[in-house]
Motif scaffolding. Sequence first.
Motif, PDB file in Angstrom:
ATOM      1  N   ASP A 188      27.680  19.888 -54.702  1.00 21.74           N
ATOM      2  CA  ASP A 188      26.588  20.660 -54.100  1.00 21.74           C
ATOM      3  C   ASP A 188      25.695  21.286 -55.177  1.00 21.74           C
ATOM      4  O   ASP A 188      25.364  22.472 -55.116  1.00 21.74           O
ATOM      5  CB  ASP A 188      27.159  21.752 -53.183  1.00 21.74           C
ATOM      6  N   THR A 221      24.633  36.977 -47.394  1.00 24.58           N
ATOM      7  CA  THR A 221      23.179  36.914 -47.494  1.00 24.58           C
ATOM      8  C   THR A 221      22.703  37.957 -48.494  1.00 24.58           C
ATOM      9  O   THR A 221      23.193  39.097 -48.489  1.00 24.58           O
ATOM     10  CB  THR A 221      22.514  37.170 -46.127  1.00 24.58           C
ATOM     11  N   SER A 280      13.020  27.152 -52.509  1.00 24.11           N
ATOM     12  CA  SER A 280      13.055  27.426 -51.078  1.00 24.11           C
ATOM     13  C   SER A 280      13.931  28.647 -50.821  1.00 24.11           C
ATOM     14  O   SER A 280      14.765  29.031 -51.657  1.00 24.11           O
ATOM     15  CB  SER A 280      13.619  26.221 -50.327  1.00 24.11           C
ATOM     16  N   ALA A 281      13.763  29.255 -49.667  1.00 24.83           N
ATOM     17  CA  ALA A 281      14.569  30.429 -49.312  1.00 24.83           C
ATOM     18  C   ALA A 281      16.055  30.088 -49.332  1.00 24.83           C
ATOM     19  O   ALA A 281      16.888  30.880 -49.795  1.00 24.83           O
ATOM     20  CB  ALA A 281      14.154  30.947 -47.939  1.00 24.83           C
ATOM     21  N   GLU A 282      16.401  28.900 -48.870  1.00 22.28           N
ATOM     22  CA  GLU A 282      17.798  28.467 -48.854  1.00 22.28           C
ATOM     23  C   GLU A 282      18.348  28.327 -50.269  1.00 22.28           C
ATOM     24  O   GLU A 282      19.476  28.741 -50.565  1.00 22.28           O
ATOM     25  CB  GLU A 282      17.912  27.133 -48.111  1.00 22.28           C
ATOM     26  N   ASP A 283      17.555  27.734 -51.162  1.00 24.65           N
ATOM     27  CA  ASP A 283      18.006  27.541 -52.535  1.00 24.65           C
ATOM     28  C   ASP A 283      18.153  28.874 -53.265  1.00 24.65           C
ATOM     29  O   ASP A 283      19.061  29.050 -54.091  1.00 24.65           O
ATOM     30  CB  ASP A 283      17.036  26.637 -53.287  1.00 24.65           C
ATOM     31  N   LYS A 284      17.263  29.812 -52.990  1.00 23.88           N
ATOM     32  CA  LYS A 284      17.385  31.141 -53.607  1.00 23.88           C
ATOM     33  C   LYS A 284      18.700  31.800 -53.201  1.00 23.88           C
ATOM     34  O   LYS A 284      19.386  32.407 -54.036  1.00 23.88           O
ATOM     35  CB  LYS A 284      16.207  32.019 -53.202  1.00 23.88           C
ATOM     36  N   GLN A 285      19.051  31.687 -51.930  1.00 25.97           N
ATOM     37  CA  GLN A 285      20.300  32.268 -51.463  1.00 25.97           C
ATOM     38  C   GLN A 285      21.497  31.616 -52.160  1.00 25.97           C
ATOM     39  O   GLN A 285      22.435  32.303 -52.594  1.00 25.97           O
ATOM     40  CB  GLN A 285      20.427  32.124 -49.943  1.00 25.97           C
ATOM     41  N   GLN A 286      21.471  30.289 -52.291  1.00 27.88           N
ATOM     42  CA  GLN A 286      22.586  29.623 -52.967  1.00 27.88           C
ATOM     43  C   GLN A 286      22.688  30.056 -54.419  1.00 27.88           C
ATOM     44  O   GLN A 286      23.785  30.314 -54.923  1.00 27.88           O
ATOM     45  CB  GLN A 286      22.455  28.096 -52.901  1.00 27.88           C
ATOM     46  N   ARG A 308      11.345  20.023 -55.049  1.00 26.16           N
ATOM     47  CA  ARG A 308      12.181  20.350 -53.896  1.00 26.16           C
ATOM     48  C   ARG A 308      12.030  19.343 -52.757  1.00 26.16           C
ATOM     49  O   ARG A 308      12.569  19.536 -51.685  1.00 26.16           O
ATOM     50  CB  ARG A 308      11.829  21.753 -53.384  1.00 26.16           C
TER      51      ARG A 308
END
Length: 712
Positions: free
Chosen positions: A235, A323, A354-360, A708
Amino acid sequence: MHSKREVCLLVHMRVTLAAMAVTLVTLGIATRTLAADRPNILWILTDDHRADSIAAYNRATAGRDDSELGYVSSPNADALARQGVLFTRAYCNSPGCAPSRTSMHFGMYPHHSGQYGFESGHQSTDFAKPFFPQMMVENGYRTAHFGKSGIASFKWDERKLQKTSIYEVSVDQKELYKNEHTDWFHQKTWGKGKSTGMEEFWLMPDGPMRILTPVEEPLSETAREQKARVRRELDLLFSFGDHNDLVIGGVSPQPTEKTQDGEILASFVDYIQHAGESYKTPWGRKLDGPPTDQPLFVNLGFHFPHTPVLPSGEFRDRFAGKTYKVPEFSKNELEKLPPQLVLWFEKTNFADLSAEDKQQAIRDYYAFCAMGDSLIGKAVEQFKEFSAKQKREYLILYVIGDHGWHLGEQGGESKFAPYDTSNHCAVIAVSSDGQQYPAGTVCNKPIEFVDFAPTFLQAAGADLSDDRYAHLDGHPIGNTLSGATDRDYVIGEMNHVIGPRAYLRSDDFAFSMRVREKNGKPGEKWGHPPGEDIKWALTAPREQVEMALFDLRVDPKERNNAANDDSYLALSDWFRSKLGRIILGDGRVESDWSKENEFAISNFAAGAHDGKLDIPKNIVPRVNELTSQPKQPQPKPSATDMEIKFGKVSRKSAFRSDTMSIWGGSLVKGEDELYHMLYSRWPRDLVWAWVTDSEIAHAVSASPSISRFHCR
């Protein structure tokens, strides 16, 4: 047959040599006797480590366990902090791995050692000083190092610099790599004096995998499949900026104890468990364990949480679903920044993930820190047991990061910047006697990383007033705790990624500036000869010096550069003079490290670094005359939802594929709020086959960021 005179000379030589031998033995006994009551010392050093990953730090500075971004876990560091002193304001003197670690090991600022970035320095110059571990040996200590060192220590040789170790015993990262005691590594491959490619090593659950990426040949089909498998199964998340080969998120293919950091811990424990005896490492290298009659100094250098950010599955699972708050940032802030700091943003861009990638990225980073904390706990426990068996006191200094790490602050994910997030760390000091570092104490006064060398040497019994230690720039951290040392500011400098830049930070202000006109290091063809035009930063036109000034009284997040605001012009110029005179004129050393002994020392402002900020009151804007929050530049009106600025584009910013050649992409935003790209592609192996073998393809992303997009 010897003449009478020859016989007398021989007798004299034998007597002299015997006397010398007795003297050396006596000195050795005296040194060991002196060291008999000295503590064992464990110096734990992590890499790219944010202080806010430690709950004890957050409680001490903000009254809560979590960081400002969200959940963290650090039970072992928290326990250690309860046993001693937590220094909440520890500042590195260079925000990069090698220059920071070199500065620590010399106990000198970069501008006094002459090492500002990732130079291959050596100790053959007339100004050279010893590294402090070498001075620990002089004070009766056995010295050892395990894990990452990050120090470029060489012996001069006209043909090729010879790598040296500054510790008596060393098991470093590269030895672990070589013997595959790690979950990953990557290294360049060489042939005929030049790099031929890059080799990746991954210790996958079903066995080791090596992937070779050639420089001048196409990637093999096998390598393409291996890369795809690694990315999918682990991942992996890659950075957005110029260095978009950096892994900023993912999961290790191995359990905690088999990660690189787990193997670093194992090599350290193996060593101290063989006190007074020889042993072999798991890969067959013979080592002597620590002597039983000597105090031990150990540098335990963990890799975590440096990229690649790969927590083990055990710890990643604990953070699943968490989160995080993403630090506030607007690209409008760039309009007031000097070119060097704009370049830093472009190279480390976090904002366009992306917002998702920042969280990861944030979640995996803190999970990696938590994994490392579990290893810290085991290291401390083993070291205490070792010291108890020796019936010797101990000192533990846990330096939380060789520098900091941005997770969106100022729009970037990296270090290398003059901002607080790059330079602000924390330190935990614990002594077994409980006296020098009283349990449960928090010290909010600033310390600098140059303070560690005198701290260790003082613990070793060195008389710091001796001329041998006159070159040390710092003070024992105990002096800051007691109030004997009090500084108004901290300083630092480096020359890497964005070029030469120095910084000064106080309670109220953070100032930085370009200190040399050219970006190269001294002696390089794109840099200055050592010492050339040394006063440039003090005499050049104001705009060329690229000043940045943040008023921390009203802008603690450093989002509004006030250096060129009318009310701050005089203050900025004052800081320019103060910092410029310190960095450039108070013992600055510039060396051409490609030469044996070519350097320059500048002392036109000797004594400028006095530790005091006597700013004229009439040039400091009053807080009540300023807005409580800095006014951000307003966005320019645009007829479209995207403003496109044309300029130099990094090769790594292109939309690309390992298997296909890509040409003619067109980008549109759909009614589904996604960004769609239509483009032409054909197999790379066919070279230029756009006319005969191309096809139209479709890629989509939640962000307009090119790297991205995902193919559909």
